[in-house]
Design a protein around this motif. Structure first.
Motif, PDB file in Angstrom:
ATOM      1  N   THR A   1       0.843  -1.202   0.000  1.00 41.87           N
ATOM      2  CA  THR A   1       0.000   0.000   0.000  1.00 41.87           C
ATOM      3  C   THR A   1       0.876   1.249   0.000  1.00 41.87           C
ATOM      4  O   THR A   1       0.606   2.196  -0.738  1.00 41.87           O
ATOM      5  N   ASP A   2       1.953   1.208   0.810  1.00 45.63           N
ATOM      6  CA  ASP A   2       2.861   2.370   0.845  1.00 45.63           C
ATOM      7  C   ASP A   2       3.521   2.583  -0.515  1.00 45.63           C
ATOM      8  O   ASP A   2       3.663   3.715  -0.986  1.00 45.63           O
ATOM      9  N   ILE A   3       3.924   1.467  -1.134  1.00 44.86           N
ATOM     10  CA  ILE A   3       4.596   1.571  -2.438  1.00 44.86           C
ATOM     11  C   ILE A   3       3.610   2.123  -3.467  1.00 44.86           C
ATOM     12  O   ILE A   3       3.945   3.007  -4.262  1.00 44.86           O
ATOM     13  N   ARG A   4       2.387   1.622  -3.420  1.00 42.47           N
ATOM     14  CA  ARG A   4       1.384   2.110  -4.378  1.00 42.47           C
ATOM     15  C   ARG A   4       1.147   3.615  -4.184  1.00 42.47           C
ATOM     16  O   ARG A   4       1.067   4.369  -5.158  1.00 42.47           O
ATOM     17  N   ASP A   5       1.067   4.057  -2.936  1.00 41.75           N
ATOM     18  CA  ASP A   5       0.844   5.488  -2.676  1.00 41.75           C
ATOM     19  C   ASP A   5       2.019   6.320  -3.183  1.00 41.75           C
ATOM     20  O   ASP A   5       1.840   7.409  -3.721  1.00 41.75           O
ATOM     21  N   GLU A   6       3.220   5.787  -2.998  1.00 40.12           N
ATOM     22  CA  GLU A   6       4.406   6.505  -3.480  1.00 40.12           C
ATOM     23  C   GLU A   6       4.378   6.594  -5.017  1.00 40.12           C
ATOM     24  O   GLU A   6       4.659   7.650  -5.589  1.00 40.12           O
ATOM     25  N   TYR A   7       4.018   5.493  -5.681  1.00 43.15           N
ATOM     26  CA  TYR A   7       3.912   5.539  -7.148  1.00 43.15           C
ATOM     27  C   TYR A   7       2.862   6.564  -7.581  1.00 43.15           C
ATOM     28  O   TYR A   7       3.072   7.287  -8.562  1.00 43.15           O
ATOM     29  N   ALA A   8       1.747   6.617  -6.865  1.00 39.27           N
ATOM     30  CA  ALA A   8       0.686   7.573  -7.247  1.00 39.27           C
ATOM     31  C   ALA A   8       1.223   9.006  -7.145  1.00 39.27           C
ATOM     32  O   ALA A   8       0.970   9.837  -8.030  1.00 39.27           O
ATOM     33  N   ALA A   9       2.000   9.277  -6.091  1.00 40.53           N
ATOM     34  CA  ALA A   9       2.556  10.631  -5.919  1.00 40.53           C
ATOM     35  C   ALA A   9       3.570  10.937  -7.026  1.00 40.53           C
ATOM     36  O   ALA A   9       3.573  12.022  -7.608  1.00 40.53           O
ATOM     37  N   ARG A  10       4.395   9.935  -7.361  1.00 39.77           N
ATOM     38  CA  ARG A  10       5.389  10.135  -8.433  1.00 39.77           C
ATOM     39  C   ARG A  10       4.698  10.339  -9.771  1.00 39.77           C
ATOM     40  O   ARG A  10       5.146  11.137 -10.604  1.00 39.77           O
ATOM     41  N   ARG A  11       3.633   9.571  -9.983  1.00 36.71           N
ATOM     42  CA  ARG A  11       2.877   9.722 -11.229  1.00 36.71           C
ATOM     43  C   ARG A  11       2.441  11.174 -11.408  1.00 36.71           C
ATOM     44  O   ARG A  11       2.606  11.761 -12.492  1.00 36.71           O
ATOM     45  N   ASP A  12       1.923  11.771 -10.338  1.00 37.42           N
ATOM     46  CA  ASP A  12       1.421  13.145 -10.440  1.00 37.42           C
ATOM     47  C   ASP A  12       2.567  14.122 -10.749  1.00 37.42           C
ATOM     48  O   ASP A  12       2.407  15.046 -11.545  1.00 37.42           O
ATOM     49  N   ILE A  13       3.727  13.883 -10.129  1.00 37.08           N
ATOM     50  CA  ILE A  13       4.884  14.754 -10.391  1.00 37.08           C
ATOM     51  C   ILE A  13       5.311  14.622 -11.860  1.00 37.08           C
ATOM     52  O   ILE A  13       5.584  15.617 -12.546  1.00 37.08           O
ATOM     53  N   LEU A  14       5.339  13.363 -12.342  1.00 34.54           N
ATOM     54  CA  LEU A  14       5.820  13.139 -13.709  1.00 34.54           C
ATOM     55  C   LEU A  14       4.837  13.713 -14.738  1.00 34.54           C
ATOM     56  O   LEU A  14       5.253  14.352 -15.713  1.00 34.54           O
ATOM     57  N   VAL A  15       3.545  13.513 -14.503  1.00 34.33           N
ATOM     58  CA  VAL A  15       2.530  14.042 -15.436  1.00 34.33           C
ATOM     59  C   VAL A  15       2.661  15.561 -15.498  1.00 34.33           C
ATOM     60  O   VAL A  15       2.668  16.166 -16.581  1.00 34.33           O
TER      61      VAL A  15
ATOM     62  N   SER B   1       9.089   5.794 -17.336  1.00 38.26           N
ATOM     63  CA  SER B   1       8.823   5.007 -16.129  1.00 38.26           C
ATOM     64  C   SER B   1       8.994   5.892 -14.898  1.00 38.26           C
ATOM     65  O   SER B   1       9.929   6.685 -14.834  1.00 38.26           O
ATOM     66  N   TYR B   2       8.069   5.765 -13.943  1.00 33.21           N
ATOM     67  CA  TYR B   2       8.279   6.467 -12.667  1.00 33.21           C
ATOM     68  C   TYR B   2       8.614   5.499 -11.536  1.00 33.21           C
ATOM     69  O   TYR B   2       8.424   5.809 -10.357  1.00 33.21           O
ATOM     70  N   ALA B   3       9.159   4.324 -11.909  1.00 33.73           N
ATOM     71  CA  ALA B   3       9.660   3.397 -10.892  1.00 33.73           C
ATOM     72  C   ALA B   3      11.117   3.733 -10.554  1.00 33.73           C
ATOM     73  O   ALA B   3      11.972   2.859 -10.452  1.00 33.73           O
ATOM     74  N   VAL B   4      11.379   5.016 -10.467  1.00 34.16           N
ATOM     75  CA  VAL B   4      12.709   5.499 -10.062  1.00 34.16           C
ATOM     76  C   VAL B   4      12.496   6.539  -8.968  1.00 34.16           C
ATOM     77  O   VAL B   4      11.379   7.042  -8.803  1.00 34.16           O
ATOM     78  N   SER B   5      13.567   6.900  -8.250  1.00 33.16           N
ATOM     79  CA  SER B   5      13.402   7.848  -7.151  1.00 33.16           C
ATOM     80  C   SER B   5      12.869   9.174  -7.676  1.00 33.16           C
ATOM     81  O   SER B   5      13.054   9.517  -8.856  1.00 33.16           O
ATOM     82  N   ARG B   6      12.242   9.942  -6.774  1.00 25.87           N
ATOM     83  CA  ARG B   6      11.715  11.255  -7.184  1.00 25.87           C
ATOM     84  C   ARG B   6      12.833  12.123  -7.736  1.00 25.87           C
ATOM     85  O   ARG B   6      12.649  12.860  -8.698  1.00 25.87           O
ATOM     86  N   GLU B   7      14.021  12.025  -7.094  1.00 23.64           N
ATOM     87  CA  GLU B   7      15.142  12.863  -7.513  1.00 23.64           C
ATOM     88  C   GLU B   7      15.558  12.546  -8.954  1.00 23.64           C
ATOM     89  O   GLU B   7      15.715  13.446  -9.787  1.00 23.64           O
TER      90      GLU B   7
END
Ligand code: GLU
Length: 393
Positions: free
Chosen positions: A287-301, A371-377
């Motif tokens: 669940t934590d990983i999914r939430d992190e991906y959702a946040a990264r998705r928004d940054i990338l979009v 891909s957003y399966a990388v760190s935010r940085e």
């Protein structure tokens, strides 16, 4: 050499990865928005189980189909996560999801059969179909349809040779996730037209809609005509362990097993123990990983939408953003004229140090996949580097 050598193309994801590895060996900085590979590590419980397996000398052959405790755990997970009921005798543990897909395609496709593949598709679907001597039939989708197929878009392409539909959702590369209603209609269509379905569910842990994930195999009459494919690779950060699986009716499972018994035999005994620990352990981390991906998705979009000539919709699942780069077609960039996304991807890698997947291998030569399966940085640096070459809106 055999006929297939002429027909089957190399995997562009694997090729990009080897180019990126070469860049890194040369000490060059690369922002890796190309290959889809989780940056989250394998869970400690899976690592510990693998170490224990080695210490216990659990290093011999296992059943070709995989160890019984793992197949039992997979049945529990299919029930827990999808509401699907399978017996361990209907499961084959494979060398990654790609291998399960290969077993299924080689088992279901006869030479000359036609296979419906929604576009965009994951790169290996058409190549495996061609390897089996069958014919990929592409079903176009677009952003306005959420990159999804419907009975109406499939129907004109179905004839007496049509054997099967490969449905991948959450979709790699578009991130499309079907609703239960949309799946019900597709399920009815497949039953009416007597089609099999290969349901590639490897991103099912990463759905960002509140409704969550539904498997097409859960609809009446579908379990008996579906091969469900999944893997521990994406869900648990275990790509290199190479453990996937199929769940399918006993007759199809038996045939896939026969094929596997003459090709790879069982996947690694050690990796199977690790996969068992991953699947059976507490799932809260997901669940934590999914939430992190959702946040990264928004940054990338948000980042993509800032860049000149790039458009994207907001994906509902997986960990990719599917970017329409068609505005760059015919444009001049870095002394070159952009003909397809391959040119764009090449310039981004060589001039900006950003690895992206061109859409050509996914059936869309004017898109790129990030891909957003990388760190935010890494993601933010990659976006900034893209913006510096392509410009802002
Ligand atoms: N499925 C991942 C991707 O599309 C892994 C690479 C592969 O096996 O093709 O990037």
């Amino acid at each position: 050499m055999a006929d297939w050598v002429e027909r089957v193309l190399p995997s562009p994801t694997a090729m990009l990865e080897s180019t990126v590895a070469q860049y890194q060996r040369e000490g060059r900085t690369v922002y890796r928005l190309g290959l889809g590979q989780p940056d989250f590590p394998t869970p400690d419980r899976a690592k510990a189980a693998a170490i224990q397996a080695i210490q216990d000398n659990f290093t011999g052959y296992t059943d070709t189909s995989g160890i019984l405790p793992l197949r039992e755990a997979i049945c529990r997970a299919l029930h827990r996560d999808m509401g699907l009921s399978y017996e361990p005798g209907e499961i084959v543990v494979t060398v990654g999801g790609k291998h399960a897909l290969f077993n299924a395609i080689c088992t279901l496709c006869r030479p000359g059969d036609e296979v419906l593949i929604p576009v965009p598709y994951w790169v290996s679907f058409p190549e495996q179909v061609k390897f089996a001597g069958a014919k990929p039939v592409f079903v176009q989708t677009d952003a306005s349809a959420g990159y999804k197929v419907t009975p109406e878009s499939l129907a004109p392409l179905v004839n007496e040779s049509t054997r099967l539909l490969i449905l991948n959702q959450p979709n790699n590369p578009s991130g499309a996730v079907y609703s239960a209603e949309e799946l019900l209609r597709l399920a009815e269509f497949c039953r009416e037209r007597d089609l099999w379905v290969i349901s590639d569910e490897v991103y099912s842990a990463f759905v960002f809609k509140p409704e969550g994930y539904t498997s097409i195999a859960s609809f009446p009459g579908m379990r008996e005509r579906t091969v469900v494919i999944n893997a521990v690779s994406k869900s648990y950060g275990m790509t290199g362990w190479r453990i996937g699986y199929s769940a399918a009716p006993a007759a199809v499972t038996g045939a896939m097993l026969r094929l596997q018994s003459h090709t790879t035999s069982n996947p690694s005994s050690i990796a199977q123990q690790a996969a068992l620990a991953a699947i059976d352990g507490p799932q809260d981390d997901l669940t934590d990983i999914r939430d992190e991906y959702a946040a990264r998705r928004d940054i990338l979009v948000e980042g993509v939408r800032r860049i000149k000539g790039l458009e994207c919709s907001v994906p509902d699942g997986a960990f990719y953003v599917w970017v329409d780069a068609s505005a760059w077609r015919g444009q001049a960039l870095e002394g070159r004229t952009i003909s397809t996304a391959d040119d764009l991807a090449d310039i981004l890698l060589t001039k900006a140090g950003v690895a992206v997947m061109p859409g050509t291998g996914f059936g869309s030569p004017y898109h790129i996949r990030l891909s957003y399966a990388v760190s935010r940085e890494e993601m933010e640096n990659g976006i900034a580097a893209m913006e510096s070459i392509l410009g802002s809106k």
